[in-house]
Motif scaffolding. Structure first.
Motif, mmCIF file in Angstrom:
data_model
loop_
_atom_site.group_PDB
_atom_site.id
_atom_site.type_symbol
_atom_site.label_atom_id
_atom_site.label_comp_id
_atom_site.label_asym_id
_atom_site.label_seq_id
_atom_site.Cartn_x
_atom_site.Cartn_y
_atom_site.Cartn_z
ATOM 1 N N SER A 9 1.312 -1.154 0.136
ATOM 2 C CA SER A 9 0.150 -0.099 -0.058
ATOM 3 C C SER A 9 0.702 1.605 0.150
ATOM 4 N N LEU A 10 1.919 1.536 0.411
ATOM 5 C CA LEU A 10 3.027 2.763 -0.007
ATOM 6 C C LEU A 10 3.804 1.993 -1.369
ATOM 7 N N THR A 11 4.781 3.477 -1.328
ATOM 8 C CA THR A 11 5.632 3.544 -2.647
ATOM 9 C C THR A 11 6.836 3.899 -1.582
ATOM 10 N N LEU A 12 7.777 3.331 -2.509
ATOM 11 C CA LEU A 12 9.691 3.716 -2.033
ATOM 12 C C LEU A 12 10.034 4.932 -2.457
ATOM 13 N N ARG A 13 9.562 5.363 -3.648
ATOM 14 C CA ARG A 13 10.098 6.139 -4.139
ATOM 15 C C ARG A 13 9.345 7.669 -3.532
ATOM 16 N N VAL A 21 18.914 6.340 15.483
ATOM 17 C CA VAL A 21 19.022 5.357 15.788
ATOM 18 C C VAL A 21 20.587 5.949 16.306
ATOM 19 N N ASN A 22 21.084 5.290 17.909
ATOM 20 C CA ASN A 22 21.768 4.847 18.508
ATOM 21 C C ASN A 22 22.380 6.190 19.442
ATOM 22 N N GLY A 23 21.378 6.961 19.319
ATOM 23 C CA GLY A 23 21.143 8.061 19.699
ATOM 24 C C GLY A 23 21.337 9.680 19.431
ATOM 25 N N LYS A 24 21.482 9.098 17.785
ATOM 26 C CA LYS A 24 21.230 10.479 16.220
ATOM 27 C C LYS A 24 20.489 10.458 15.703
ATOM 28 N N THR A 25 19.389 11.366 15.887
ATOM 29 C CA THR A 25 18.778 11.409 14.347
ATOM 30 C C THR A 25 19.059 11.882 12.929
ATOM 31 N N CYS A 26 18.293 10.978 12.434
ATOM 32 C CA CYS A 26 18.984 11.570 10.834
ATOM 33 C C CYS A 26 17.598 10.989 10.288
ATOM 34 N N VAL A 27 17.485 12.032 8.615
ATOM 35 C CA VAL A 27 16.524 11.814 7.989
ATOM 36 C C VAL A 27 16.547 10.840 6.831
ATOM 37 N N VAL A 28 15.967 10.132 6.413
ATOM 38 C CA VAL A 28 15.960 8.892 5.314
ATOM 39 C C VAL A 28 15.412 9.476 4.272
ATOM 40 N N LYS A 29 15.694 9.706 3.047
ATOM 41 C CA LYS A 29 14.932 9.737 1.269
ATOM 42 C C LYS A 29 15.161 8.358 0.665
ATOM 43 N N VAL A 30 14.371 8.087 0.487
ATOM 44 C CA VAL A 30 14.273 6.727 -0.429
ATOM 45 C C VAL A 30 13.931 7.420 -1.915
ATOM 46 N N ILE A 31 14.655 6.880 -2.675
ATOM 47 C CA ILE A 31 15.509 7.268 -3.919
ATOM 48 C C ILE A 31 14.563 6.318 -4.650
#
Length: 148
Positions: A9-13, A21-31
């Motif tokens: 029901s979702l798309t990766l693009r 993760v491990n106390g660090k916040t990061c932004v994940v952008k899937v291409i």
């Protein structure tokens, strides 16, 4: 609205999510992403490839699933040596991608030969099945490799 409980029901693009993760916040952008079945020495494997940008670093992340003890689906990947920041940073980015897409962090092991091994399990596959690009191939692989 819930994040797509139904398979495919979702798309990766274009998928984007902020994770910790491990106390660090990061932004994940899937291409982009794909799942393909492979046959290696008579063994049916499932390879999932995700191209993503994590914290400004673009990379391709690949994990290979096989059936192991007690017919459990287990996926393995190795952190890249030549990645920006080295193996440790690559493993953290890989974990961020996995958590963003499947809501679960993988297990990360440092092996005595200096490599960093990343392990994922059936719960990660269930999370991946929410994406249209992956759902059909994962479902078919699970059915074909199941030993009931």
């Amino acid at each position: 609205m819930k994040e797509g409980k139904a398979g495919g029901s979702l798309t990766l693009r274009g998928f984007e999510k902020e994770v910790e993760v491990n106390g660090k916040t990061c932004v994940v952008k899937v291409i982009d992403g794909e799942a393909v079945e492979e046959d290696r020495g008579g063994r049916k494997l499932l390879r999932i490839r995700i191209t993503a940008e994590v914290g400004g670093v673009r990379s391709e992340y690949a994990i290979t699933y096989g059936r192991y003890s007690r017919n459990k689906a287990v996926g393995y990947a190795y952190a890249k040596t030549d990645a920006p920041g080295g193996r440790g940073a690559d493993a953290e980015r890989f974990a961020a991608v996995m958590k963003a897409l499947t809501r679960r962090e993988p297990r990360i092991h440092r092996i005595k030969n200096g490599k960093t091994k990343i392990e994922c399990y059936g719960g990660h596959l269930e999370g991946f099945m929410r994406y249209t690009e992956l759902a059909d191939v994962i479902k078919r692989w699970l059915e074909e490799t199941s030993r009931r």
